[in-house]
Design a protein around this motif. Structure first.
Motif, short mmCIF file in Angstrom:
data_model
loop_
_atom_site.label_atom_id
_atom_site.label_comp_id
_atom_site.label_asym_id
_atom_site.label_seq_id
_atom_site.Cartn_x
_atom_site.Cartn_y
_atom_site.Cartn_z
N PHE A 1 0.79 -1.60 0.08
CA PHE A 1 0.40 -0.41 -0.02
C PHE A 1 0.73 1.26 0.26
N ILE A 2 2.00 1.39 0.63
CA ILE A 2 3.26 2.65 0.54
C ILE A 2 3.40 2.89 -0.48
N ALA A 3 4.06 1.09 -1.87
CA ALA A 3 4.59 1.72 -2.43
C ALA A 3 4.17 2.26 -4.01
N ILE A 4 2.64 2.26 -3.96
CA ILE A 4 1.72 2.04 -4.58
C ILE A 4 1.57 3.91 -4.38
N PRO A 5 1.45 4.99 -3.63
CA PRO A 5 2.06 5.98 -3.55
C PRO A 5 3.20 6.27 -4.52
N THR A 6 4.10 5.54 -3.38
CA THR A 6 4.48 6.26 -3.83
C THR A 6 5.87 6.48 -5.51
N PHE A 7 5.06 5.01 -6.48
CA PHE A 7 5.46 5.30 -7.33
C PHE A 7 4.71 6.48 -8.55
N ILE A 8 3.21 6.74 -7.28
CA ILE A 8 3.02 7.77 -8.38
C ILE A 8 2.82 8.93 -8.41
N VAL A 9 3.50 9.23 -7.11
CA VAL A 9 4.35 10.47 -6.78
C VAL A 9 5.57 10.52 -7.91
N LEU A 10 6.60 9.62 -7.72
CA LEU A 10 7.19 8.96 -9.31
C LEU A 10 6.64 9.89 -10.06
N PHE A 11 6.40 9.07 -10.80
CA PHE A 11 5.88 8.98 -11.99
C PHE A 11 5.33 11.03 -11.63
N ILE A 12 4.62 11.70 -11.32
CA ILE A 12 4.29 12.69 -11.89
C ILE A 12 5.25 13.49 -11.95
N ILE B 1 16.26 13.49 -6.44
CA ILE B 1 14.94 13.02 -5.71
C ILE B 1 13.86 11.85 -6.25
N LEU B 2 14.48 11.36 -8.04
CA LEU B 2 14.26 11.08 -8.43
C LEU B 2 14.63 9.31 -7.93
N LEU B 3 15.52 9.38 -8.06
CA LEU B 3 16.48 7.91 -7.44
C LEU B 3 16.57 7.84 -7.08
N ILE B 4 16.08 8.72 -6.08
CA ILE B 4 15.38 7.94 -4.32
C ILE B 4 14.27 7.78 -4.13
N LEU B 5 13.35 8.53 -5.09
CA LEU B 5 11.79 7.63 -5.07
C LEU B 5 11.80 6.55 -5.67
N PHE B 6 12.47 6.53 -7.16
CA PHE B 6 12.59 5.32 -7.58
C PHE B 6 12.54 3.91 -6.53
N PHE B 7 14.41 4.13 -6.39
CA PHE B 7 14.42 2.86 -5.44
C PHE B 7 14.03 2.58 -4.28
N SER B 8 13.79 3.70 -3.81
CA SER B 8 13.07 3.25 -2.18
C SER B 8 11.93 3.27 -2.76
N GLN C 1 11.90 -1.16 -3.52
CA GLN C 1 12.45 -1.39 -2.33
C GLN C 1 10.95 -1.97 -1.44
N ILE C 2 10.05 -0.98 -1.01
CA ILE C 2 8.66 -1.18 -0.11
C ILE C 2 8.38 -2.56 -1.35
N LEU C 3 8.20 -2.02 -2.41
CA LEU C 3 7.42 -3.19 -3.30
C LEU C 3 7.83 -4.76 -3.11
N LEU C 4 9.02 -4.40 -3.32
CA LEU C 4 9.84 -6.08 -2.48
C LEU C 4 9.14 -6.35 -1.93
N PHE C 5 9.43 -5.50 -0.85
CA PHE C 5 9.25 -5.98 0.91
C PHE C 5 7.43 -6.85 0.79
N GLY C 6 6.89 -5.78 0.26
CA GLY C 6 5.64 -6.46 0.34
C GLY C 6 5.19 -7.45 -0.71
N ILE C 7 6.19 -8.06 -1.83
CA ILE C 7 5.65 -9.12 -2.44
C ILE C 7 6.11 -10.48 -1.22
#
Ligand code: UDP
Ligand code: MG
Length: 315
Positions: free
Chosen positions: A233-244, A267-274, A277-283
Motif C-alpha cells: 500500500f505504501i509502494a503504490i503512492p510512492t510510484f504515483i508521486v515518482l511518476f508525476i 529526488i527521482l532516484l530516491i523515489l525510484f529505488f525506495s 524496495q518497499i514493493l519488494l518487501f510487499g511481495i
C-alpha cells in the motif's frame, strides 16, 4: 445423563479456589439433571493451588485436574483442558469468580435449545475510563475490517461449547494460540448471553498494559495477515508521486528548455529505488502470509451437517 465439564485454568489462585468451589458446588447440586466434571488445569502455579485442588478432589470426586509441568500461559492451559475434558459440553471459567457460575443454567438452557457456542458477553464496561472504551471500540472496528471471520465483541473466554466445537478446536494445534480468534474461526451456531463481569474475589490480575498491548497485536496477527500488505500500500503512492514528478521534470527540460538540476535527478532516484524496495518487501510479505497460514495446518473447513446429520468432528 448428559455430562458438563467445567474447565478452570488456574495460576496462583490459592485464595480464590475455596470460594470458587463453594459457589460452583451449590450450582452443581441444584442442576440434578446433569453429571458434572470440574476440571482444573494447574498452569505451573507457584503457590498452594495444586495442594488445594488435590484436597478438594478427596472430598468431591467430580473434581479432576491436569497439572502442567510449568507455567505455559492461559491459552495453552485451555487447550490442555479441552484435551482432557470428557463432557458432552464444556464451560470455560476463570478461577477468580469474575465469571459468575450462576450464569451456567442459562448457558446450558441455550445449549439444550441447539446452540453450539453460547458465549457470555459483558453488559457494561462500567468503571473503565473513556479512553479505554474508545480504544477498545476502535480496535474492534479495525480488526473486523481486516477479516471476514465475524468477531464477537466484549466477550472473554467464559462460554459453553458443544462437544463438536471442542473436537473442532482440538484440531487447531498451532502453538501460537489465540483462543478468542479460534472461537470465531470455527463458526457454528452461536448465541450471546449478557452478564455483569465482577471484580476479582482475591489475588491479583496477571495482566498489565504491556500484556494488553501484546494481546492486541496478537489478536490482529492471529485473525489476519493483512498488515503484511502495508508495504504494498505504501509502494503504490510512492510510484504515483515518482511518476508525476518525472513528468514534471521531463516537461520542464524538453518543453520549457530548462536544464535538469542535480537535486531533481537525486529526488527521482530516491523515489525510484525506495519505491522498488518497499514493493519488494510487499511481495515477500505476500508469500510470508501464505506460509504463515499453511504452517498453522488448520482443517480447510468444518462441516455443520451432512444429509441432515450433525457433524461431530470426531477423529
Ligand atoms: N491464568 C493461567 N495461566 C496464566 C495466567 C492466568 O491459567 O499464565 C488463569 C488465571 O488463573 C485465571 C484466568 O487465567 O483463572 C484469567 O486470569 P486473570 O484473572 O489474571 O486475567 P483477567 O481476568 O484479569 O483478564
Ligand atoms: Mg480475572
Amino acid at each position: 445423563m448428559k455430562k458438563i465439564s467445567i474447565i478452570i485454568p488456574a495460576y496462583n489462585e490459592e485464595e480464590a479456589l475455596p470460594p470458587l468451589y463453594d459457589r460452583i458446588k451449590k450450582l452443581m447440586d441444584t442442576m440434578e439433571k446433569y453429571e458434572f466434571e470440574l476440571l482444573f488445569v494447574n498452569d505451573g502455579s507457584k503457590d498452594k493451588t495444586i495442594e488445594i485442588i488435590k484436597q478438594l478432589r478427596q472430598e468431591d470426586n467430580r473434581i479432576c485436574y491436569v497439572d502442567l509441568s510449568r507455567n505455559f500461559g492461559k491459552e495453552i492451559a485451555m487447550i490442555a483442558g479441552l484435551d482432557y475434558a470428557t463432557g458432552d459440553c464444556v464451560i470455560f471459567m476463570d478461577a477468580d469468580l469474575q465469571d459468575p457460575p450462576e450464569l451456567i443454567p442459562e448457558l446450558v438452557k441455550y445449549w439444550e435449545e441447539g446452540y453450539d457456542d453460547v458465549y457470555a458477553k459483558r453488559k457494561s464496561r462500567k468503571g473503565e475510563t473513556w479512553l479505554k472504551k474508545f480504544t477498545s471500540k476502535m480496535y474492534y472496528k479495525v480488526l473486523q475490517s481486516m477479516t471476514k471471520v465475524e468477531i464477537q465483541r466484549d466477550t472473554g473466554d467464559f462460554r459453553l461449547l458443544d462437544r463438536r466445537c471442542v473436537n473442532a478446536l482440538k484440531k487447531l494445534r498451532e502453538s501460537q494460540r489465540n483462543t478468542k480468534s479460534m472461537f470465531s474461526w470455527i463458526g457454528y451456531k452461536k448465541k450471546e448471553v449478557l452478564y455483569n463481569r465482577e471484580p476479582r474475589v482475591a489475588g491479583s490480575t496477571k495482566w498489565n498494559y504491556i500484556k494488553l498491548m501484546d494481546l492486541a497485536i496478537d489478536g490482529i496477527t492471529s485473525f489476519t495477515t493483512s498488515p503484511l500488505r502495508i508495504s504494498t500500500f505504501i509502494a503504490i503512492p510512492t510510484f504515483i508521486v515518482l511518476f508525476i514528478y518525472f513528468i514534471y521534470v521531463i516537461v520542464k527540460s524538453f518543453v520549457v528548455h530548462e536544464a535538469i538540476h542535480a537535486f531533481q535527478a537525486i529526488i527521482l532516484l530516491i523515489l525510484f529505488f525506495s519505491g522498488i524496495q518497499i514493493l519488494l518487501f510487499g511481495i515477500v510479505g505476500e508469500y510470508l502470509g501464505r506460509i504463515f497460514k499453511e504452517t498453522k495446518n488448520r482443517p480447510l473447513y468444518l462441516v455443520n451437517e451432512y444429509n441432515g446429520e450433525k457433524e461431530k468432528n470426531e477423529d
